[in-house]
Design a protein around this motif. Sequence first.
Motif, PDB file in Angstrom:
ATOM      1  N   GLY A 205      39.950  29.249  28.242  1.00 32.33           N
ATOM      2  CA  GLY A 205      40.824  28.312  28.934  1.00 32.33           C
ATOM      3  C   GLY A 205      41.469  27.385  27.914  1.00 32.33           C
ATOM      4  O   GLY A 205      41.079  27.350  26.739  1.00 32.33           O
ATOM      5  N   TRP A 206      42.441  26.611  28.385  1.00 30.23           N
ATOM      6  CA  TRP A 206      43.203  25.777  27.458  1.00 30.23           C
ATOM      7  C   TRP A 206      42.369  24.648  26.866  1.00 30.23           C
ATOM      8  O   TRP A 206      42.324  24.447  25.649  1.00 30.23           O
ATOM      9  N   HIS A 207      41.669  23.891  27.718  1.00 32.47           N
ATOM     10  CA  HIS A 207      40.976  22.682  27.249  1.00 32.47           C
ATOM     11  C   HIS A 207      39.883  22.998  26.229  1.00 32.47           C
ATOM     12  O   HIS A 207      39.687  22.248  25.272  1.00 32.47           O
ATOM     13  N   ILE A 208      39.160  24.090  26.438  1.00 35.49           N
ATOM     14  CA  ILE A 208      38.000  24.381  25.597  1.00 35.49           C
ATOM     15  C   ILE A 208      38.395  24.706  24.167  1.00 35.49           C
ATOM     16  O   ILE A 208      37.585  24.558  23.236  1.00 35.49           O
ATOM     17  N   GLU A 209      39.621  25.154  23.953  1.00 33.16           N
ATOM     18  CA  GLU A 209      40.038  25.502  22.596  1.00 33.16           C
ATOM     19  C   GLU A 209      39.910  24.303  21.662  1.00 33.16           C
ATOM     20  O   GLU A 209      39.402  24.420  20.540  1.00 33.16           O
ATOM     21  N   ASP A 210      40.372  23.145  22.119  1.00 34.16           N
ATOM     22  CA  ASP A 210      40.402  21.969  21.240  1.00 34.16           C
ATOM     23  C   ASP A 210      39.006  21.492  20.864  1.00 34.16           C
ATOM     24  O   ASP A 210      38.733  21.194  19.693  1.00 34.16           O
ATOM     25  N   THR A 211      38.107  21.406  21.856  1.00 37.86           N
ATOM     26  CA  THR A 211      36.782  20.869  21.526  1.00 37.86           C
ATOM     27  C   THR A 211      35.957  21.846  20.710  1.00 37.86           C
ATOM     28  O   THR A 211      35.170  21.428  19.849  1.00 37.86           O
TER      29      THR A 211
END
Length: 456
Positions: A205-211
């Motif tokens: 998913g999109w959000h998990i990439e950053d963290t």
Amino acid sequence: MSVRLFNTLTKRVEPFEPMTPGEVRMFVCGPTVYDFSHIGHAKTYTHFDFVARYLKKRGYRVTYAQNITDVDDKIIKRAAELGVAPRELSARFEARYLEDMAALRNTSVDTYERAHDHIEDIVAQVQALIDRGHAYRLDDGWYFDLSTFPSYGKLSGRTHVEAEDSVARIDEHAGKRNPGDFALWKARKPGEPYWDTPLGPGRPGWHIEDTAITEAVFGPQYDLHGGAVDLIFPHHEAEIAQQEAASGKVPLVRHWMHAGLLRVDGAKMAKSAGNFLTIRQALELADFRTLRYAFLSRHYRSSMEFNDVTLAHARAARRRVENFARLADPRHTESPAALELVARTRERFFEHLDDDLDTPAAVTVLFEWVRERNRTGEPPGPAALDFLREVDGLFDAFDLEVSHDDAYVEAELARRRELRAAREFAEADKIRDALRERGITIEDTADGTRWWYHNG
């Protein structure tokens, strides 16, 4: 005076205190590379380039990381429209983005991290959330359960999506436990890229990439996270929920910074509105120094109007500084009053930057100094030049070196003097008019002919 910055998390300006004294780990959300980057990106990334430059100027050792979202719904959709592989499309526009950043002289990023290269880190973070009871599975993938994270909303002050959340990428599914639950891992769909993992075949998913990226680069906690203000909710809220729930460590980030948005001709930029402008198109309208000045002369937290008037004002302001610098004589011994003035000006200039990077106030001090020095008639000397170069080391918006154009103008003025001495005034006037067409004003004084770039 220590550096003080507005913290979106606490809603106040406060001393900037990294977790390790003297060292700053800084992350800014990068682009989703499915198309050319636009001038809104240019504003945001120029402001954070300035943040990194200023923290280095103030003696911090800065490590600045930025992610590249190269696995995403938008990329898959655009690739299908163009009939190319998603990886090919993302690689193409990543290269264009990096070219645009170089053209804008946004040079402070130490590492660009692609989501594509962090799949194992992403899977590990999702697995940690599953193991800690923060995730559940539906038929189309794994979701974050917001009911297990009571502090969701502490950054934005809200928990529900609103109409202006245009980049929310909300994941819809009738089986979600809570309306705001978001996808961590998306199950494989026909024709889409996927990875075989313990979570099942699929993609992040999109959000998990950053963290997952920041945990791999910095660990579970770091000092400064930046981005545009429209990312506060839900993207940055999701980042906080994911990382703090996965690691059990609070806070994910000690200091959050958000840049204001850019509007074009009074409206939010959108292709459908006909006011969408890429960075490359903007660089056809103005050179990189004018664009950088236009962005940085506004406070980073303020919204900005982008139009011809904005560019004209930025160009004129730049030229005032450059015209002053062109008068400088490195051999001139400056008077005590001039030295005291530049020292006082420098002190006030950096006081404003220490106060939440107040660039509008800082450039006001700069122009007050230029005006005062011009009024005294004393040419700028080495101290003045040193200060101007120090300023430009941060702004990178002024051409302080003698250019080919300067040599050309001086040669033309010498020819004009010869014509006037020979009383060939009509030919001399032609030189004046030709210089005016090049944006140059000349003035004959008792001390000789002065010239400067005028507005336009």
